[in-house]
Design an enzyme around this catalytic site. Structure first.
Site, PDB file in Angstrom:
ATOM      1  N   GLU A 330      -3.797   1.217 -51.360  1.00 22.10           N
ATOM      2  CA  GLU A 330      -4.592   0.621 -50.717  1.00 22.10           C
ATOM      3  C   GLU A 330      -6.114   0.372 -51.506  1.00 22.10           C
ATOM      4  OE1 GLU A 330      -5.323   1.970 -46.443  1.00 22.10           O
ATOM      5  OE2 GLU A 330      -3.111   2.854 -46.344  1.00 22.10           O
ATOM      6  N   ASP A 477       2.214   6.436 -51.407  1.00 24.35           N
ATOM      7  CA  ASP A 477       2.434   6.619 -49.894  1.00 24.35           C
ATOM      8  C   ASP A 477       3.570   5.887 -49.340  1.00 24.35           C
ATOM      9  OD1 ASP A 477       2.228   6.657 -47.241  1.00 24.35           O
ATOM     10  OD2 ASP A 477       0.135   5.618 -47.079  1.00 24.35           O
ATOM     11  N   ASN A 479       5.052   6.591 -46.552  1.00 22.06           N
ATOM     12  CA  ASN A 479       5.248   6.525 -45.077  1.00 22.06           C
ATOM     13  C   ASN A 479       6.267   7.200 -44.514  1.00 22.06           C
ATOM     14  OD1 ASN A 479       2.576   5.233 -43.880  1.00 22.06           O
ATOM     15  ND2 ASN A 479       3.150   3.606 -45.163  1.00 22.06           N
TER      16      ASN A 479
END
Length: 592
Positions: A330, A477, A479
């Site tokens: 991100e 990440d 998730n």
């Protein structure tokens, strides 16, 4: 999981600092009149590029900045006449003169090159050469054609003591790494510091730094900052540009969530160890949407959601880890370019960036340049690789059994960043550093399974065929919780067709089959964590660092912040923590 909107910098007015340089020799008699004005001259900066119809001429006269736009094909005499009239107009205005110009009033303007006056009939594009001399009345200007120029300069709106300040800069015809930087802090007019200088506006500025990055101290609290940037390209330089902060340096929070973690990372590690960080730093768009402010992070002070404030904390946190490899998710495009690159460069790290397709945020990997050399990058978009790379044909055939699942996968723009590094010591070992951010939706377990299948197949190809024998560090990440199909696929190398994640999106997209990893089981560097993501509505472990245990082992895991530290302001992000995720930090050791 959304588009970033880049750095939120306040655009500031800037002062065009007078630039002096030694003129070239003057040998012609026709230039004797010009020589009497001294050996030093102010600068007339000319921007003239092939293919553009116009050129610009910029200089200071009587305290006023003159900026003229002229046709490149225009004759020099016409341009000089226009300069003369503009200067004369300003002088008449100052004297409050009225009526038509007289010949005696018109300012004499001439252009010389190598001591010889340039003919009025020469085209502007040919006349305004680097090293020429412009005479405007009695004022002499050294012509700098396409000189290194600062075209944009701004400072962050939020300045915190102890946090690195990275200026937002754009340079034309120059290189940022060659530029000279001087930082000042504003002090009271009665300051008696020996190196303080008083500006025309009466402010007293004391020099405090000479690098691209400046970290204010507690002594700077309450002071504005000023940066002077002199653009350069090797030995060639242009006019300096100044920018002054809108706000003053503010006191930092008393405690950061990463303060105690930094106690474990005061020093870097020596070979055969290396320190790795994986961190989702929260894209700016997450923090700035109305949904984020009112639903996701309503407990967070609004100023602590602002990008400038969070970047202060992110740069301070990352610098304190003294890491050798950093994988970030991100990452806004502007944040990577204008904030992380200069901040990490000051820490001795170089970086590469992989933008998500059709978005403005992506993945960044940094590596310590004193230890590693970047050999190659093998980045892919997972959905595109699934449909276009033959090594995934078997997986694609199985996915096509469910058109709903296939369509959902192909709509995703998830990227996999793969960087191959070579150690600079005598061993010359290779390490493949992978970085990703898988699909975010809570009901997207089946999509993530396929994404991971593609990622592992691609990584298998890289470390088995492209760089055989390379070690693997896989960060991101994901998730995915520890009981997910993704985690099982990575750590056990297989997922059965009965796994619940195959039906995570409901019966329409259900498509169960046995999925095998292209790699042997990987090891998670951290034992099962209670959470790596902590917000009001969710707490769970989503982030991991995986390694191939045949190449390296875990030497030390840097403890996460305590639950008390995480919840000091209810949840994350907060005034003491810049993201809704928590960085994973560990020390790895090469196997003998």
């Amino acid at each position: 999981m959304s588009v970033s909107r880049g750095l939120t910098f306040t655009r500031l007015s800037t002062a065009f600092t007078l630039f002096h340089r030694q003129l070239l020799r003057s040998s012609s008699k026709s230039f004797t009149g010009a020589r009497r004005f001294g050996s030093m001259a102010q600068a007339a900066v000319v921007r003239c590029l092939p293919g553009e119809p116009k050129l610009t001429i910029s200089f200071y006269m009587d305290g006023s900045h003159k900026n003229m736009l002229r046709d490149q094909d225009e004759e020099l005499g016409t341009a000089l006449e226009r300069i003369s009239k503009n200067v004369t107009k300003g002088q008449r205005k100052a004297k409050k003169s009225e009526g038509p110009y007289t010949a005696e009033e018109l300012t004499v303007v001439r252009l010389y090159y190598d001591g010889v006056e340039v003919a009025d009939t020469v085209r502007n594009s040919d006349a305004w050469r680097d090293g020429a001399v412009l005479l405007v009345g009695d004022v002499r200007y050294a012509v700098l054609r396409n000189a290194p120029t600062v075209t944009m300069a701004a400072l962050p709106a939020s300045l915190l003591a102890g946090c690195p300040v990275c200026p937002y800069l754009r340079v034309e015809f120059g290189k940022l790494q060659d530029c000279e930087f001087t930082w000042f802090k504003e002090t009271a007019p009665n300051t008696s510091a020996g190196d303080a200088g008083v500006s025309e506006q009466g402010s007293v500025w004391t020099e405090v730094g000479s690098k691209r990055i400046y970290s204010p101290s507690n002594q700077d609290i309450g002071c504005r900052l000023k940066l002077s940037c002199k653009p350069k390209d090797g030995r060639r330089s242009g006019p300096a540009k100044e920018v002054i902060s809108v706000g003053t340096v503010e006191a930092a929070p008393d405690v950061y969530t990463f303060d105690n973690r930094h106690m474990y990372t005061v020093r870097g590690v020596a070979w055969p160890a290396l320190r790795v960080v994986s961190y989702n730093i929260l894209a700016d768009v997450y923090a700035q949407t109305e949904l984020s402010k009112t639903v996701l992070y309503p407990y967070c002070a609004p100023y602590a959601l602002e990008l400038d404030y969070r970047q202060n904390l992110i740069k301070k946190e990352l610098a304190g880890y003294n890491a050798d490899i950093i994988c970030l998710q991100e990452v806004d495009t502007g944040v990577f370019r204008d904030s992380l690159i200069p901040a990490m460069d000051a820490c001795g790290l170089d970086g590469v960036f992989r933008l998500k397709e059709k978005q403005h945020e992506g993945l960044a990997t940094f590596y310590r340049r004193s230890k590693f050399k970047l050999l190659s990058c093998h980045n892919i978009m997972l959905s595109e690789a699934l449909t276009h790379d033959p090594i995934h044909s078997g997986l694609l055939e199985r996915v096509c059994a469910s058109s709903a699942l296939k369509d959902s996968i192909l709509r995703r723009n998830t990227a996999l960043q793969v960087s191959v590094l070579k150690e600079l010591n005598e061993t010359g070992r290779l390490i493949c550093v992978a970085n990703t951010h898988l699909y975010w939706h809570p009901l997207g377990g089946n999509v993530r399974l396929v994404q991971m299948g593609v990622a592992l197949r691609h990584l298998g190809h890289v470390i088995n065929e492209v760089v055989p024998g390379a070690a693997l560090v896989f960060c991101g990440d994901f998730n995915s919780s520890p009981n997910s199909g993704v985690f099982q696929l990575v750590t056990e190398a297989t997922v059965s067709q009965q796994h619940a994640d195959w039906s995570s999106s409901g019966p329409v997209a259900s498509c169960g089959f046995e999925l095998l990893s292209a790699l042997p089981p990987l090891q998670s560097t951290h034992n099962q964590l209670a959470y790596t993501n902590y917000v009001r509505g969710f707490q769970g472990c989503l982030d991991y660092i995986f390694i191939k245990p045949d190449s390296m082992q875990v030497e030390q895991v840097i403890p996460l912040p305590s639950h008390q530290e995480i919840t000091a302001y209810e949840a994350l992000p907060s005034v003491s923590h810049p993201s809704d995720h928590i960085a994973l930090v560990c020390d790895l050791r090469w196997n003998p």
